[in-house]
Structures are given as structure tokens and as C-alpha cells.
Enzyme design. Structure first.
Site, PDB file in Angstrom:
ATOM      1  N   ARG A  15       0.834  -1.214   0.000  1.00  0.00           N
ATOM      2  CA  ARG A  15       0.000   0.000   0.000  1.00  0.00           C
ATOM      3  C   ARG A  15       0.860   1.253   0.000  1.00  0.00           C
ATOM      4  NH1 ARG A  15      -0.891   4.878   2.307  1.00  0.00           N
ATOM      5  NH2 ARG A  15      -0.391   3.994   4.344  1.00  0.00           N
ATOM      6  N   HIS A 207       7.227   4.425  12.498  1.00  0.00           N
ATOM      7  CA  HIS A 207       7.156   4.366  11.030  1.00  0.00           C
ATOM      8  C   HIS A 207       8.190   5.356  10.501  1.00  0.00           C
ATOM      9  CE1 HIS A 207       4.654   4.136   7.170  1.00  0.00           C
ATOM     10  NE2 HIS A 207       5.536   5.102   6.940  1.00  0.00           N
ATOM     11  N   CYS A 240       6.309  10.029   0.161  1.00  0.00           N
ATOM     12  CA  CYS A 240       5.105  10.813   0.428  1.00  0.00           C
ATOM     13  C   CYS A 240       4.881  11.807  -0.701  1.00  0.00           C
ATOM     14  CB  CYS A 240       5.226  11.562   1.758  1.00  0.00           C
ATOM     15  SG  CYS A 240       3.814  12.625   2.108  1.00  0.00           S
TER      16      CYS A 240
END
Length: 307
Positions: A15, A207, A240
Site C-alpha cells: 500500500r 514508522h 510521500c
């Protein structure tokens, strides 16, 4: 030096790792990647995202992926759900866990989802309630916990405040995320200690992105602060879209090599993950971003040739 005897690794490659790929990845490739990772022994795999295809076209086939994967008993298959529509799709797709998200930075929240931090948390209240009513696990992610591409430094108190709100919403775990990879070991230790003084570390994960090459050091610092759940992405896939220059998540192979060296159990087959990382990288026509993965693949190939 105290380290946990065992850590949980959440594999986010299918994902978070693939969502920003420009060329659409065929559904069968995504399914194969999830299956390879499941078979390697992960107890939690982020498999899909139920967001608008307009914003994340790479994840448009989430329902098809979830329908086709081979579900390994004991493995949690997670899906990102930004709103009730996404939640309903994840529920229909039989996701085991849904993931909601908020930022520790006001500027990032506005740029990413066009609302304040508090507004974003209010939007997730019905999703959280529905998840609990449906008996699903609920995970909350805190973006930009160690720095923001728009406003720079982020106050640790902001991270704690968002984390507490996510716990109040019913999250079983919260992810403290270094979205742009600017965190350093001392900072990570201090922020994680602040968070875990108020929130049981059993509910907290790290993370980390490896933009500045600090992710492994940050994981060590987080373990010293009591964290024993970490996210990683096979072959270091990901980044990102709203954080310029933010390269991929820390590579799963590198994390597993670290844990192996520290005699920390993961329950995951490192060689199987190396093979999966080399396989998906070949499909994407680029070299894996995992140093350990590439070195082990080369060593395994050399050993096979010698035989």
C-alpha cells in the site's frame, strides 16, 4: 543496553510502498506481492487503500486485490480508509484492520487533506465508531511527527496530543511516523519516551523513512525507548506525495537484518523477503533500495553459482 526479545514488523509495501508509482501496476502483481509477503511470515500487511481513484489512481483496484489474495491464517490485512465511503468499501472487501490518519503539523494537515488537525480527527469519529461496531481493528497514523516539509520543526507535545486523541477514538495502535525522514536518534528517543509515558507502548509503533539514511538508527533509538512495533516496506518502496524529496520507507530487509544481528525474533523469513524485494524491483525496472537486500541477494546468487 535493553532491547525487546521480539518485535512486530508491519509490512506496508503493497500500500504505502506502491501508491505513488506513476505507471499502473497490474492487479495480479499486487496480489502476488501480498502473497509473497504473507508467506514470508508477516502478521500484518497493508494490502490496499480505499481512497478516491482521482487522488491515488494506483490504489483504484483495492477491492480486486483484497478479493484475490490468499489469506494466511493469523495475518492481519489492513486498508487505509480516509472516510466512511472508504470504510464501507474496506468492510465489503473483508479488511481485518482499517487505518485512519492525522498529522502532528497544521500546515501538513491543510496541504494533505485540506483541514485542520482537529477537523481531521472529527471527520474520523464515524469511521472509528463503525470500525469498532464491526469488530475490526483500528489503527491511527500520525504524519510528520518529527518534522514537516512546510513548517519545519514539530513540537513533541503535538505528537502526544494527536496520539491521545487517536487512542480516545478507539485505535488499537498508533503509528508515530517520520513522513519525510528528518528525525534523528536523540529526537526519536525523546519523542517516543514522551509518548509512552502517557500511552502504553504496546499500542505505539514507529514508522520511519530513510530520506537522510537515519531510519535504522532511529529504530534502535525507538527500541531503547520501549517501542517494539515497526513499519517497513519491502525493497524500500514508497515515499510521500506531499513531501518533496521524501524517499522511501525504511527497507524491510534492512530492518530484518538489524533484528537478526541483535538476536531479536520477528517470525519472518529474511531470505523470502529478499526474494520478494528483488522480484518487485525487477518488475518496476529498478534496483532495490535495500542495502541488506541487495547484498544478501548477491551473496545468495554467488553461493548458488559456486554450488
Amino acid at each position: 543496553m535493553s532491547y525487546p526479545s521480539r518485535v512486530k514488523i508491519v509490512e506496508v509495501g503493497p500500500r504505502d510502498g506502491l501508491q505513488n508509482e506513476k505507471e499502473f501496476i497490474p492487479t495480479d502483481i499486487k496480489v502476488e506481492l501480498v502473497n509473497r509477503l504473507s508467506n514470508a511470515g508477516f502478521v500484518n500487511v497493508e494490502a490496499a487503500s480505499f481512497v478516491s481513484p482521482k487522488w491515488v489512481p494506483q490504489m483504484a483496484d483495492g477491492a480486486e486485490v483484497m478479493a484475490a489474495i490468499e489469506r494466511r491464517p493469523g495475518t492481519i490485512y489492513s486498508a487505509l480508509t480516509p472516510n466512511m465511503r472508504g470504510f464501507e468499501a474496506a468492510l465489503a472487501a473483508k479488511a481485518d484492520e482499517v487505518v485512519i490518519f492525522a498529522a502532528a503539523s497544521q500546515a501538513f494537515s491543510q496541504r494533505n487533506i485540506n483541514c485542520s488537525i482537529e477537523e481531521s480527527l472529527e471527520r474520523f469519529e464515524p469511521v472509528a465508531l463503525a470500525a469498532k461496531e464491526a469488530g475490526l481493528r483500528l489503527r491511527g497514523s500520525i504524519s510528520c511527527a518529527f518534522g514537516c516539509p512546510y513548517e519545519g520543526a514539530v513540537a513533541p507535545a503535538n505528537v502526544l496530543k494527536v496520539g491521545q486523541r487517536l487512542i480516545e477514538l478507539g485505535c488499537d495502535e498508533i503509528d508515530v511516523a517520520d513522513t519525510i525522514g528528518v528525525g534523528t536518534a536523540r529526537q526519536v528517543y525523546e519523542v517516543m519516551r514522551m509518548v509512552t509515558e502517557q500511552i502504553d507502548p504496546v499500542h505505539v509503533s514507529g514508522h520511519f523513512h530513510d530520506t537522510y539514511g537515519q531510519a535504522i538508527a532511529n529504530i534502535v533509538a525507538a527500541m531503547q525507548a520501549g517501542i517494539h512495533i515497526f513499519h517497513s516496506s519491502v525493497a524500500g518502496l514508497g515515499g510521500c506525495p506531499y513531501a518533496k524529496g521524501a524517499t522511501g520507507n525504511v527497507a524491510t530487509e534492512d530492518v530484518l537484518f538489524l533484528m537478526q544481528g541483535l538476536d531479536i525474533e520477528t517470525g519472518i523469513d529474511l531470505n523470502a523477503v529478499v526474494d520478494a524485494g528483488q522480484w518487485i524491483s525487477a518488475h518496476l525496472n529498478r534496483k532495490s533500495a535495500s542495502n541488506a537486500g541487495n547484498a544478501l541477494a548477491a551473496r545468495n546468487k554467488q553461493g548458488a553459482a559456486a554450488c
